[in-house]
Design an enzyme around this catalytic site. Structure first.
Site, PDB file in Angstrom:
ATOM      1  N   ASP A  36     -53.960  91.289  39.813  1.00 58.37           N
ATOM      2  CA  ASP A  36     -55.563  90.689  39.029  1.00 58.37           C
ATOM      3  C   ASP A  36     -55.024  90.126  38.149  1.00 58.37           C
ATOM      4  O   ASP A  36     -55.567  90.039  36.654  1.00 58.37           O
ATOM      5  CB  ASP A  36     -55.765  92.524  38.294  1.00 58.37           C
ATOM      6  N   ASP A 296     -82.881  49.963  37.985  1.00 64.95           N
ATOM      7  CA  ASP A 296     -82.345  51.168  38.802  1.00 64.95           C
ATOM      8  C   ASP A 296     -82.477  52.949  39.064  1.00 64.95           C
ATOM      9  O   ASP A 296     -82.323  53.411  40.344  1.00 64.95           O
ATOM     10  CB  ASP A 296     -80.620  51.170  37.967  1.00 64.95           C
ATOM     11  N   GLY A 431     -77.582  51.565  48.466  1.00 67.75           N
ATOM     12  CA  GLY A 431     -78.013  51.343  48.770  1.00 67.75           C
ATOM     13  C   GLY A 431     -77.191  50.454  50.228  1.00 67.75           C
ATOM     14  O   GLY A 431     -77.725  50.935  50.899  1.00 67.75           O
ATOM     15  N   MET A 432     -76.423  49.865  49.320  1.00 65.31           N
ATOM     16  CA  MET A 432     -75.264  48.473  50.401  1.00 65.31           C
ATOM     17  C   MET A 432     -73.785  49.823  50.766  1.00 65.31           C
ATOM     18  O   MET A 432     -73.597  49.139  51.361  1.00 65.31           O
ATOM     19  CB  MET A 432     -75.520  47.466  50.045  1.00 65.31           C
TER      20      MET A 432
END
Length: 510
Positions: A36, A296, A431-432
């Site tokens: 602990d 964007d 996106g790409m």
């Protein structure tokens, strides 16, 4: 109390130790068995501390069990009093040592006879509360102890000449707490408001008697500091602001609430100056307002996101995504079950579904079912996202060491809005991106994870199906895999073949 191999909020003694080690010249004695006592290593590693963590483990071993713990605990308290000369020694058991049901308050009273330091037993039920609840209660206990010791009457309180505040709840191992504190300090300084005390981080307990000198208290995070603020409001008539200044809307609301309290105490209007400051910061310091109108950010409009974390950050992040960025939050959740009602109230109307759970497998399976475009959560959701090929931005504890940055990265205030805007934009797959990685190579690999997130069942993909899956472009591969597995489970199919893949495709398109 339950057995778990991973949990969002730690056991109660961790919360108590976080508060104790945040104060200056306070030493904690942890009455615990071996196993602990990992707090020291964890804090030193994550916070990159130069100094030793002021926590000593009073180990419960077979010898202690044979003759009782009192002698060893009192000896450890006395030794640390002589060696370290702290202002306060805080004794705390752990869940494990609490099983012994020893009278630790009696140990404290005995130790007080021979020590110069104040000695307190953490007033926490280790079976009923978690790390955050214990931290909140421990902070309130220490604040109340020193104010009662100072015996300050309401009529004797001398307020500071200039408007001033106490910041409650900045402490060690918090999610970007040090950075947030600097940003709050900057905002208040710009507004002509002084900082009276920051509690507990870096604060001497002997200075706690100065708390009532401030005009109001600020509680940036609900998880710690709220109980202390409520205590101070009840006993010293000190107002407090519990709004988290995260995002443009909430930061402006936070400033206006502070302005209202100061106006009530000075009987002078400062609204015009504060509104001018909000406008200036929103338009020129924060880039988030401009970014949200850019092409964007508009490309993110309507995308699905899932948010999960502590109540403070999950609620704030949900509102930022929906209100300031136009992103659809399909599910918002928290592991702070004790704050479930407040959380539901905060996110009502901002998300399609609310999830309150401490079980990370529920969260993981919900992510797999919803298939959001991005996740905003803890380190566990980050792991889930990696398995499912879903990007994840970390917005809440528990966190890994990479979320204890050395550079300045606040999440609160106007500078925090820039940090959040970057995090959100970079968390969504552009996106790409995957298509280019597929063409030119990169971090995308052909190895396909074919195990479901659920621990209850696994589907077997035969070699033909795996080869077929590897032919699919990376940016859609995992989605097709998940859709195929959903179809297989609905048809009670245990082995996925090429034929099952095409059947799933036909079922989906029909």
């Amino acid at each position: 109390m339950k057995l778990a191999y991973w949990m969002y909020a730690g056991p109660a003694h961790i919360g108590t130790l976080r508060v104790a080690s945040s104060f200056k010249n306070v030493h904690a004695i942890m009455h615990a068995p071996l196993g602990d006592d990992y707090f020291n290593v964890m804090r030193s590693m994550l916070e990159r501390e130069r100094d030793f963590t002021p926590v000593t483990a009073s180990i419960v071993d077979r010898h202690v069990l044979a003759r009782g713990s009192q002698e060893k605990v009192v000896e450890n308290i006395t030794r640390k009093d002589q060696q370290e000369k702290p202002d306060l020694i805080l004794l705390t058991p752990t869940c494990t040592s609490s099983i012994l049901q020893e009278d630790l308050q009696n140990f404290v009273e005995r130790a007080l006879r021979t020590t110069n330091s104040h000695v307190l037993l953490a007033d926490v039920n280790h079976y009923r509360v978690n790390e955050f609840q214990a931290a909140d209660r421990t902070l309130e206990q220490i604040v109340a102890f020193y104010l009662q010791k100072a015996s300050i009457q309401e009529g004797q309180i001398q307020k500071t000449e200039q408007p001033s505040v106490n910041i409650l709840g900045i402490f060690t191992l918090g999610f970007h707490h040090q950075h947030d504190c600097r940003e709050i300090y900057r905002l208040l300084k710009d507004l002509g408001i002084q900082i009276n005390l920051i509690i507990p981080e870096g604060c001497l307990v002997t200075n706690l008697r100065k708390i009532p000198e401030a005009w109001l208290n600020i509680v940036p995070y609900r998880e710690i500091g709220l109980m202390a603020a409520q205590y101070l409001e009840k006993h010293y008539n000190m107002p407090y602001v519990a709004t988290t200044p995260m995002g443009l809307v909430e930061t402006a609301s936070w400033i206006r609430q502070i302005c209202t309290i100061i106006e009530n105490q000075t009987q002078k209007s400062c609204q015009q100056n504060y509104e001018k400051y909000i406008d200036q910061q929103t338009r020129f310091v924060s880039q988030a307002a401009w970014f949200s109108r850019s092409i964007d950010c508009q490309n993110l409009t309507g995308k699905k996101a899932l948010v999960f974390g502590d109540a403070t950050h999950a609620a704030a992040m949900t509102k930022i995504l929906v209100r300031e960025m136009g992103i659809n939050v399909c599910c918002a959740g928290t592991y702070c079950q004790n704050d479930a009602d407040w959380f539901r109230e905060q996110v009502q109307g901002f998300c399609d579904e609310v999830l309150i759970t401490e079980d990370h497998t529920q969260v993981g399976n919900r992510i797999a079912e919803i298939e959001p475009a991005a996740i905003f959560g803890t380190q566990m959701e980050r792991h889930v996202g990696k398995r499912l090929d879903i990007p994840c931005g970390v917005i809440s504890a528990p966190i890994h060491i990479q979320n204890f940055p050395l550079s300045y990265r606040p999440f609160l205030g106007y500078e925090g809005t820039n940090q959040i805007a970057d995090l959100v934009y970079n968390s969504f797959t552009l996106g790409m991106e995957d298509h280019l990685l597929e063409i030119f190579g990169g971090h995308d690999v052909k190895t396909v994870i074919t195990k479901n997130l659920s621990t209850e069942e696994n589907l077997l993909w035969n070699s033909g199906a795996q080869m077929e899956l590897q032919k699919i472009p990376g940016f859609v591969r995992n989605r097709i895999k998940r859709n195929t597995e959903k179809y297989a489970r609905s048809k009670q199919i245990k082995e996925i073949t090429v034929e099952v893949m095409y059947a799933a495709k036909e079922a989906l398109s029909s």
